[in-house]
Design an enzyme around this catalytic site. Structure first.
Site, PDB file in Angstrom:
ATOM      1  N   GLU A   1      13.827 -36.027   3.297  1.00 15.23           N
ATOM      2  CA  GLU A   1      14.009 -37.104   4.105  1.00 15.23           C
ATOM      3  C   GLU A   1      14.042 -37.036   5.673  1.00 15.23           C
ATOM      4  O   GLU A   1      13.444 -38.007   6.198  1.00 15.23           O
ATOM      5  CB  GLU A   1      15.337 -37.644   3.811  1.00 15.23           C
TER       6      GLU A   1
ATOM      7  N   CYS B   1       7.885 -38.086  -4.924  1.00 16.02           N
ATOM      8  CA  CYS B   1       8.189 -39.100  -3.796  1.00 16.02           C
ATOM      9  C   CYS B   1       8.026 -40.787  -4.134  1.00 16.02           C
ATOM     10  O   CYS B   1       7.050 -40.998  -4.706  1.00 16.02           O
ATOM     11  CB  CYS B   1       7.688 -38.840  -2.443  1.00 16.02           C
TER      12      CYS B   1
HETATM   13 ZN   LIG Z   1       9.914 -39.269  -0.310  1.00 20.02          ZN
END
Ligand SMILES: [Zn+2]
Length: 160
Positions: free
Chosen positions: A134, A91
């Site tokens: 997400e 991420c």
């Molecule tokens: Zn992320």
């Protein structure tokens, strides 16, 4: 926005007004996503906003099998999950770690487009994983909250 940052653990707020504020936000997020190497998706709280909105495009990722191109989804909810698969995940907001995360293999996502029109998407494989990542962001969760124990976390060896 990177960890530690309080916005990343906050639950996003549902969007009720579909005006140019939300369209401008989506435009900015799409730009950031395409300009960031290796980035396949971005949630609004990663750019310091509270709206429930994510943008995603896995079409150029090597792990992608099927995809819907560019997805811009407001007020997303996953309504059905099937199967389970564990894969390494990373991420932008957690730049130094990757982790093995178990997620559903396929799912149904509902939400709205930027005009407020309902949409429903069936997704599987890498795209489904990215959608779950997400939607997690918008709920205040990071992938590091989903790994079972520190043995499943790894320091990143390769940066794009
Ligand atoms: Zn992320």
């Amino acid at each position: 926005m990177r960890v530690p940052s309080p916005g990343l653990s906050e639950v996003s707020r549902a969007v009720a007004v579909f005006d140019e504020t939300i369209r401008d936000l989506a435009t900015q997020m799409i730009e950031i996503m395409y300009q960031s190497p290796g980035c396949v998706g971005l949630a609004a709280n990663q750019v310091g906003r509270v709206e429930s909105l994510f943008v995603l495009d896995v079409s150029r990722h090597k792990k992608t099998t099927s995809h819907h191109g560019l997805l811009v989804v407001v007020n997303p909810t996953i309504v059905n999950r099937e199967g389970q698969l564990t894969m390494r995940e990373g991420c932008m907001s957690v730049p130094d770690l990757t982790g093995d995360v178990t997620r559903a293999e396929s799912l149904t996502l509902i939400g709205c487009d930027l005009a407020g029109k309902s949409l429903e998407i069936e997704s599987s494989g890498f795209e489904a994983r990215a959608i779950q990542h997400e939607v997690d962001h918008l709920g205040g969760y990071l992938f590091i909250d989903r790994v079972s124990g520190s043995s499943k976390l790894h320091s990143r060896k390769r940066y794009l």
